[in-house]
Design a protein around this motif. Sequence first.
Motif, PDB file in Angstrom:
ATOM      1  N   PHE A  83      17.713  55.975  41.833  1.00  0.00           N
ATOM      2  CA  PHE A  83      17.701  55.954  43.297  1.00  0.00           C
ATOM      3  C   PHE A  83      17.270  57.309  43.853  1.00  0.00           C
ATOM      4  CE2 PHE A  83      19.770  56.543  47.419  1.00  0.00           C
ATOM      5  CZ  PHE A  83      19.409  55.378  48.090  1.00  0.00           C
ATOM      6  N   PHE A  84      17.919  58.363  43.388  1.00  0.00           N
ATOM      7  CA  PHE A  84      17.623  59.686  43.930  1.00  0.00           C
ATOM      8  C   PHE A  84      16.299  60.256  43.412  1.00  0.00           C
ATOM      9  CE2 PHE A  84      22.068  59.467  45.118  1.00  0.00           C
ATOM     10  CZ  PHE A  84      22.026  60.040  46.390  1.00  0.00           C
ATOM     11  N   SER A  85      15.871  59.811  42.250  1.00  0.00           N
ATOM     12  CA  SER A  85      14.567  60.217  41.742  1.00  0.00           C
ATOM     13  C   SER A  85      13.456  59.669  42.626  1.00  0.00           C
ATOM     14  CB  SER A  85      14.372  59.722  40.305  1.00  0.00           C
ATOM     15  OG  SER A  85      13.052  59.941  39.873  1.00  0.00           O
ATOM     16  N   ILE A  86      13.607  58.419  43.029  1.00  0.00           N
ATOM     17  CA  ILE A  86      12.614  57.804  43.911  1.00  0.00           C
ATOM     18  C   ILE A  86      12.631  58.478  45.281  1.00  0.00           C
ATOM     19  CG2 ILE A  86      11.993  55.679  45.129  1.00  0.00           C
ATOM     20  CD1 ILE A  86      12.977  54.154  42.627  1.00  0.00           C
ATOM     21  N   ILE A  87      13.827  58.737  45.788  1.00  0.00           N
ATOM     22  CA  ILE A  87      13.943  59.436  47.073  1.00  0.00           C
ATOM     23  C   ILE A  87      13.278  60.806  46.984  1.00  0.00           C
ATOM     24  CG2 ILE A  87      15.548  60.485  48.729  1.00  0.00           C
ATOM     25  CD1 ILE A  87      15.486  57.438  48.881  1.00  0.00           C
ATOM     26  N   ASP A  88      13.502  61.503  45.869  1.00  0.00           N
ATOM     27  CA  ASP A  88      12.918  62.830  45.688  1.00  0.00           C
ATOM     28  C   ASP A  88      11.388  62.769  45.636  1.00  0.00           C
ATOM     29  OD1 ASP A  88      13.249  65.745  45.050  1.00  0.00           O
ATOM     30  OD2 ASP A  88      12.232  65.117  43.212  1.00  0.00           O
ATOM     31  N   TYR A  89      10.851  61.757  44.976  1.00  0.00           N
ATOM     32  CA  TYR A  89       9.396  61.575  44.920  1.00  0.00           C
ATOM     33  C   TYR A  89       8.827  61.485  46.333  1.00  0.00           C
ATOM     34  CZ  TYR A  89       5.012  58.931  44.513  1.00  0.00           C
ATOM     35  OH  TYR A  89       3.720  58.491  44.648  1.00  0.00           O
ATOM     36  N   TYR A  90       9.528  60.778  47.188  1.00  0.00           N
ATOM     37  CA  TYR A  90       9.047  60.577  48.557  1.00  0.00           C
ATOM     38  C   TYR A  90       9.453  61.701  49.508  1.00  0.00           C
ATOM     39  CZ  TYR A  90       7.574  55.814  47.457  1.00  0.00           C
ATOM     40  OH  TYR A  90       6.928  54.730  46.933  1.00  0.00           O
ATOM     41  N   SER A  91      10.033  62.774  48.982  1.00  0.00           N
ATOM     42  CA  SER A  91      10.329  63.922  49.842  1.00  0.00           C
ATOM     43  C   SER A  91       9.031  64.535  50.361  1.00  0.00           C
ATOM     44  CB  SER A  91      11.146  64.976  49.080  1.00  0.00           C
ATOM     45  OG  SER A  91      10.408  65.478  47.975  1.00  0.00           O
ATOM     46  N   TRP A  99       2.098  55.127  50.639  1.00  0.00           N
ATOM     47  CA  TRP A  99       2.596  53.830  50.193  1.00  0.00           C
ATOM     48  C   TRP A  99       2.766  52.848  51.348  1.00  0.00           C
ATOM     49  CZ3 TRP A  99       3.444  51.922  45.276  1.00  0.00           C
ATOM     50  CH2 TRP A  99       3.183  52.819  44.234  1.00  0.00           C
ATOM     51  N   ARG A 100       3.099  53.342  52.523  1.00  0.00           N
ATOM     52  CA  ARG A 100       3.216  52.455  53.682  1.00  0.00           C
ATOM     53  C   ARG A 100       1.854  51.903  54.091  1.00  0.00           C
ATOM     54  NH1 ARG A 100       7.470  51.848  51.987  1.00  0.00           N
ATOM     55  NH2 ARG A 100       9.472  52.310  52.944  1.00  0.00           N
ATOM     56  N   LEU A 158      17.132  50.959  49.081  1.00  0.00           N
ATOM     57  CA  LEU A 158      16.162  52.007  48.769  1.00  0.00           C
ATOM     58  C   LEU A 158      15.033  52.038  49.800  1.00  0.00           C
ATOM     59  CD1 LEU A 158      15.097  54.191  46.859  1.00  0.00           C
ATOM     60  CD2 LEU A 158      14.100  52.372  45.469  1.00  0.00           C
ATOM     61  N   HIS A 159      14.423  50.883  50.040  1.00  0.00           N
ATOM     62  CA  HIS A 159      13.312  50.832  50.989  1.00  0.00           C
ATOM     63  C   HIS A 159      13.773  51.132  52.417  1.00  0.00           C
ATOM     64  CE1 HIS A 159      10.105  49.642  48.299  1.00  0.00           C
ATOM     65  NE2 HIS A 159      10.908  48.762  47.732  1.00  0.00           N
ATOM     66  N   GLY A 160      14.967  50.675  52.754  1.00  0.00           N
ATOM     67  CA  GLY A 160      15.510  50.982  54.080  1.00  0.00           C
ATOM     68  C   GLY A 160      15.759  52.472  54.251  1.00  0.00           C
ATOM     69  N   LEU A 166      11.375  58.356  56.998  1.00  0.00           N
ATOM     70  CA  LEU A 166      10.093  58.456  57.696  1.00  0.00           C
ATOM     71  C   LEU A 166      10.287  58.483  59.210  1.00  0.00           C
ATOM     72  CD1 LEU A 166       7.023  58.550  57.335  1.00  0.00           C
ATOM     73  CD2 LEU A 166       7.016  56.057  57.362  1.00  0.00           C
ATOM     74  N   LEU A 167      11.216  57.679  59.693  1.00  0.00           N
ATOM     75  CA  LEU A 167      11.423  57.567  61.137  1.00  0.00           C
ATOM     76  C   LEU A 167      12.266  58.696  61.716  1.00  0.00           C
ATOM     77  CD1 LEU A 167      12.113  53.719  61.339  1.00  0.00           C
ATOM     78  CD2 LEU A 167      10.146  54.904  62.312  1.00  0.00           C
ATOM     79  N   TYR A 168      13.250  59.179  60.939  1.00  0.00           N
ATOM     80  CA  TYR A 168      14.239  60.108  61.494  1.00  0.00           C
ATOM     81  C   TYR A 168      14.296  61.460  60.788  1.00  0.00           C
ATOM     82  CZ  TYR A 168      15.763  55.651  63.453  1.00  0.00           C
ATOM     83  OH  TYR A 168      15.804  54.435  64.100  1.00  0.00           O
ATOM     84  N   GLN A 169      13.214  61.831  60.109  1.00  0.00           N
ATOM     85  CA  GLN A 169      13.220  63.074  59.327  1.00  0.00           C
ATOM     86  C   GLN A 169      13.526  64.305  60.170  1.00  0.00           C
ATOM     87  OE1 GLN A 169       9.123  64.272  58.120  1.00  0.00           O
ATOM     88  NE2 GLN A 169       8.507  62.349  59.048  1.00  0.00           N
TER      89      GLN A 169
END
Length: 199
Positions: A83-91, A99-100, A158-160, A166-169
């Motif tokens: 989970f956190f690896s994927i989140i980190d990739y998208y940092s 991807w969007r 994960l996707h949420g 993306l919306l609230y960074q």
Amino acid sequence: MRREKILRIAYEKFSIKGYNTPLSEIAVAAGIKKQSIYNYFENKDALFFEMIKLEVDVYFHERLDEIRILKDGDPEEQLKTIFFSIIDYYSDISKLKFWRWLLLIDSKDLFERTQASIHYYESEISKELQSCVANLLQDEKKVEEYAIPIIQSFMTVLHGTLDGILLYQDVFDTEIYTENVWFMFWTGVKCIINQDSKE
């Protein structure tokens, strides 16, 4: 060398504008004439598909390698690490935008080829996650009842979370946000497992 440069620039431009990125813009950034792109790629879709496939292949191979390395470890840690690896990739927000944009490709053929490639890898990851969740539940009846809902919830959360980033960074601390999301997901999973084990 020039081919690789075109692919890199195509990725950068696609991450900003998606499929509507004109080839002329890619050519200017690469320091070549638009017509020169056709020396390397048959058309726009051929260029974009190769560029997309490179990123998709790298992303999913990394995820599958991580899952397999953690396979014999604690199931909770395995899920949490992924989970956190994927989140980190998208940092890197450009990756998230890239991807969007894949969901908004105007070319039907390119869209279908891209999605077929992604779905193949997603099915491979799903198999690995099912094995992880089966180890977590440790009971055939529990696996049958809860494995798919847990995996579906994992992917949805994960996707949420990524959409939220993306919306609230610029609104809140994404690290705290992500930790809170994981905590609530895992708390829910534990409640279901514990409730079932008491029956």
